[in-house]
Design an enzyme around this catalytic site. Structure first.
Site, mmCIF file in Angstrom:
data_model
loop_
_atom_site.group_PDB
_atom_site.id
_atom_site.type_symbol
_atom_site.label_atom_id
_atom_site.label_comp_id
_atom_site.label_asym_id
_atom_site.label_seq_id
_atom_site.Cartn_x
_atom_site.Cartn_y
_atom_site.Cartn_z
ATOM 1 C CE1 TYR A 118 0.589 -0.144 4.450
ATOM 2 C CE2 TYR A 118 -1.740 -0.649 4.734
ATOM 3 C CZ TYR A 118 -0.489 -0.457 5.263
ATOM 4 O OH TYR A 118 -0.324 -0.589 6.607
ATOM 5 C CD GLU A 119 -0.409 5.601 1.535
ATOM 6 O OE1 GLU A 119 -0.107 6.451 0.681
ATOM 7 O OE2 GLU A 119 -1.520 5.545 2.088
ATOM 8 N N GLY A 120 1.437 2.968 -2.699
ATOM 9 C CA GLY A 120 2.344 2.829 -3.845
ATOM 10 C C GLY A 120 3.192 1.601 -3.646
#
Lengths: 589, 589
Positions: free
Chosen positions: B441-443
């Protein structure tokens, strides 16, 4: 969902691991390619169509214990019945007891498929086969007559009872005890933990093989004996009699392989009001139980290695399929409309190719180990000794490298799926959970590495491993003389790798000879990975020479992943001192 | 159970990541070491005594959805209340709205401790802090006045609503839409998935930040706007009014962080008979939503990196404790009676030292990133630009390297526990499960690597990264001139590593300059790991120079783990072609 890669498996067996030449030379008697292909095809069909669809329910429901009885997930009992009805349990079993006595190579190839389809299913029969092997080699004719046929067919399942709370890797600490009853039987007392399929509803009877100590047995591993303890006593006519004094008191709540019941087994506690003492019979000689157990453990180690290959294969298939479906962003190589399937992104390709290459080399190593077992069985004298050494050398690689690969590949598989990978319904996370046990059981991978360095490198006076390296190096030469451009710098990479491998091997052998085992032990794990990657590079190249469609993956592996070998070599030859110094800081006061 | 390593954290902040010199130079105003130590000590106490004991129940019960309401595990709501009462949510918040405006360094150090104690707890406030930052920088004074104070105190929590089923990494594909209502507000419609803490019972109100498209907005990322959508409408006096038309329609069934509700959020579907359309307000300018979102995403990336550090620390502590307790086998270095604690076995030491070293370098990189953020905030002109570049350069390292470390270390932690590691009650497996989300997550970490190579290596005309490498190389020199024998070959190893790093950096910069992005992208992931290991080596050495007790671990890292860098460099400069060729074979017809 998983589809058994029958062609890939057959190719690796025949053209990488040596089955074709063995068949052509008639080493397996009448067995021909046709039958091999038919067996693999049918196993693939069964794994794909019958086992794989029950994976998810197995993971979700798990095995359930109630009143000392274990219920397997919905449909699993029937699956097992269809599986033994198909003759799959008897594949490699001894002919005298109804087995088909097919080569181990074929057995482990089928095992790979069961485990890819559902690792929690594949692990059960592995234990039965181990029990068959131990009984066949070590038990009295009486015991064999009574138990082997039904274990070979799968009508009954077998278990291995080694571990106790204080005795895991170190069996010298075993406490379970056995008392002679005076009538040729024994009474067994004690607690065993982590017993795979120790209790279940697949079969009417369960045949436990149990390590225990006789009264006045020597301390340590030289005082351990092996006993057969059936769940139900068996009459001379094969009929089931009274319940024995053994029961399952608990199931472990595990990270993965939920459908495989991992049991705490209580022996001799007076189950259901019985007179305390589980009735058992000695297998082999008194105090020689560990030798009997090692018979089955060696084979079990290869079988666990197949679980690593299996879960890596399943995870790779799933990730490649997802990467071809899921669309995100743009990619230079994608000319179509809209977002590109993520398989076009170089970084995703790197993950997928890494998964594919590692899976293939773990498979090649494991099948080569099986090949050596087979040739040892059909050979005599020096040749048999040679193949026994080879099987012994490759067993820790097959077990430890393959299962590390299983974890790493399953983890990459989650990553390829992005956010969906973390969601259980997707299925990628289940592989990541299941894979994690394989580096641990049947001897942790750390112990495999110790075994490799301390017991396998000295084989043949230290020469056997160098013979193996020389065989692998021949492949590097063949790549060079092939003049096939697609190989890129593969030949150079392989040459460098075999140089490093030889250096690291001689270094460890010298340490052992010089009586400096601790320094050798410090390098054991990096060495195991080093020799596995080096061997894997040669196996990939051998496959690529036989099938040019495989050249691209071989080159990717050689140019992207083999670079690790040099760092591993440095760790082996130059890492021990700093490890020893820093290691002291970890020890609590 | 986890005990916050307050001394280690304070040491790394001050002597490795630069806080001591910044404090001494008065860069943080009145803030002195005393207050820093007090805050860290108190955070450590809260994490150890209040958060960690609720980890297990959080993992077991998870968040539960019923009738669009989410119940968090027993005791978690009260834990959150005690946590905000302690002022922890306000630690780095803006002073104008009740925040303590303490440096980011201190904020991430505390965040590490919350996440080590329970990652599913630590992730929630991270989103609130992101919302605070986005509002503080981009929202109108009206919105700030209404929402910021309660978000800073933690009385309300915030969320980030980006992902939709077809739009994950690629936000250009967003479809959620927003219609102007004519009164300055908007009506939001659409479905968002993977919304962390999208619904819960911690707070009376939840403030959603939502990306959506206005009518006639340009396609792609230039047509995305950011909206504030509260769960309950808020009166001018701050009182809660009507329920807004947004609700949670489902929770994901996840591999880990079970207590963190991962929600599917439905906007504008006429919840509870409402007139369809969730009422929202624009944050920043129309069609500039992505820029606003990136404000919070950069910070969120560092925060996720801290989760990697956090889970690695917790897993390492647990493994070292177990290895000192569990006894198996004999070891040359153990003179005591009976079996040796397994911490005496060289292979176990290798695993533990690897865990410890990787955790420390991930921490050092992440704190150094926070340091750069802090100095950018308190500087002007060129100096501010320098530190902004530094923060931007280090953010993908902090996020991707640390979270990969989290997974690898948690996996080694399971291994050290042997069979017990696979049993959920032990707790090692839970770290392995939790850790797996952070690289996603978050890229995803793949996207972090692309960001590093395509957007961060060009910073300062390509010079910034070389300035950073030069700073790191100074440490190698200091090690050499220290003449401390304990460092072994550390200085040589570091010199080699910085040579490789410089070569790989220049190679990728040239590819980008030559307009060959695909080849650069092929090397992005190995490059990210390369620069992280190189930086980590320097940070460990810097710590060891300041505290000689740390020399042994630094040397272990340099002599055993830095060897990987050369292989990574080869992969970067020589791996792209074989990847491209083999990559084509993955694409379905």
């Amino acid at each position: 969902m998983y589809r058994a890669p029958v062609e890939d498996i057959a190719f690796t067996l025949k053209h990488v691991a040596g089955m074709k030449s063995a068949l052509d030379a008639g080493r397996f008697g009448d067995l021909g390619e046709d039958l091999v292909d038919a067996v693999l095809g049918e196993a693939g069909r069964f794994a794909t169509e019958e086992v794989a669809p029950l994976y998810k329910i197995g993971d979700q429901q798990g095995a359930v214990l109630k009143d000392a009885a274990v219920t397997t997930p919905l449909g699993w009992k029937e699956l097992y019945r269809r599986w033994i009805d198909g003759g799959w349990n008897a594949l490699s079993g001894p002919e005298a007891y109804g087995g088909q006595a097919l080569p181990t190579m074929l057995g482990v190839a089928a095992l790979e498929m069961w485990n890819s389809a559902a690792m929690a299913f594949g692990i059960g029969p592995t234990l039965t086969m181990g029990a068959v092997e131990a009984l066949d080699k070590h038990a009295s004719e009486n015991l064999k007559a009574k138990y082997l046929e039904k274990l070979v067919s799968g009508e009954w399942m077998g278990t291995m009872n080694l571990t106790e709370p204080q005795a895991g890797s170190d069996l010298a600490a075993l406490r379970a005890r056995a008392e002679p009853a005076g009538d040729g039987s024994y009474r067994i007392f004690g607690q065993k933990i982590f017993i795979t399929y120790g209790e279940h509803d697949f079969t009417d009877n369960i045949i436990h093989l149990v390590l225990a100590r006789l009264p006045d047995a020597p301390a340590g591993t030289r005082g351990i004996s092996l006993f057969l303890v059936p769940k139900f006593l068996v009459g001379d006519d094969g009929s089931l009699g009274a319940r024995n004094d053994v029961f399952c008191s608990g199931l472990e709540h595990k990270l993965g392989i939920h459908a495989s019941p991992t049991c705490t087994m209580i022996y001799g506690d007076g189950f259901q009001g019985a007179k305390p003492g589980a009735i058992g019979w000695l297998i082999g000689e008194e105090n020689k139980g560990l030798a009997c157990m090692f018979t089955m453990m060696n084979n079990a180690r290869l079988c666990v290695g197949m679980q690593g290959v299996a879960v890596a294969e399943a995870a790779t298939q799933k990730a490649i399929a997802y990467a071809n479906e899921r669309r995100q962003g743009k990619a230079a190589s994608y000319a179509g409309a809209g977002m590109a399937p993520i398989v076009h992104h170089p970084d995703v390709q790197r993950n997928l190719l890494t998964m594919k290459a590692l899976t293939q080399i773990a498979r090649a190593i494991s099948y080569s180990c099986a090949h050596a077992i087979d040739l040892a069985r059909v050979s005599d004298g020096d040749e048999a000794a040679h193949w026994r050494d080879r099987a012994n050398l490759l067993t820790p690689l097959a077990k430890a490298f393959s299962t590390d690969v299983g974890v790493d590949v399953a983890s990459l598989g989650v990553q390829v799926h992005g956010g969906m990978g973390f969601i259980e319904e997707t299925g990628a996370a289940a592989f990541y959970r299941d894979a994690r046990i394989a580096p641990i059981y049947e001897g942790t991978n750390g112990i495999q590495a110790v075994d490799l360095v301390m017991r396998k490198l000295p084989l043949g006076g230290g020469d056997h491993v160098h013979g193996y390296i020389a065989e692998l190096a021949v492949v590097a030469n063949a790549v060079r003389t092939s003049n096939l451009e697609g190989f890129g710098r593969t030949a150079d990479a392989l040459d460098a790798v075999f140089g490093d491998l030889t250096q690291a091997t001689r270094f460890l052998q010298k340490l052992a000879a010089d009586g400096r085992p601790d320094e050798a032990l410090a390098g054991a794990t990096p060495y195991l990975r080093l020799i596995s990657l080096a061997a894997g590079g040669a196996y990939l190249a051998q496959g690529a020479l036989a099938d040019h469609n495989r050249i691209a993956l071989c080159r990717f592996f050689a140019e992207n992943l083999l670079g690790e070998v040099n760092a591993l070599k440095e760790r082996v030859v130059d890492g021990a001192e700093s490890l020893a110094v820093a290691g002291k800081t970890l020890i609590s006061a």
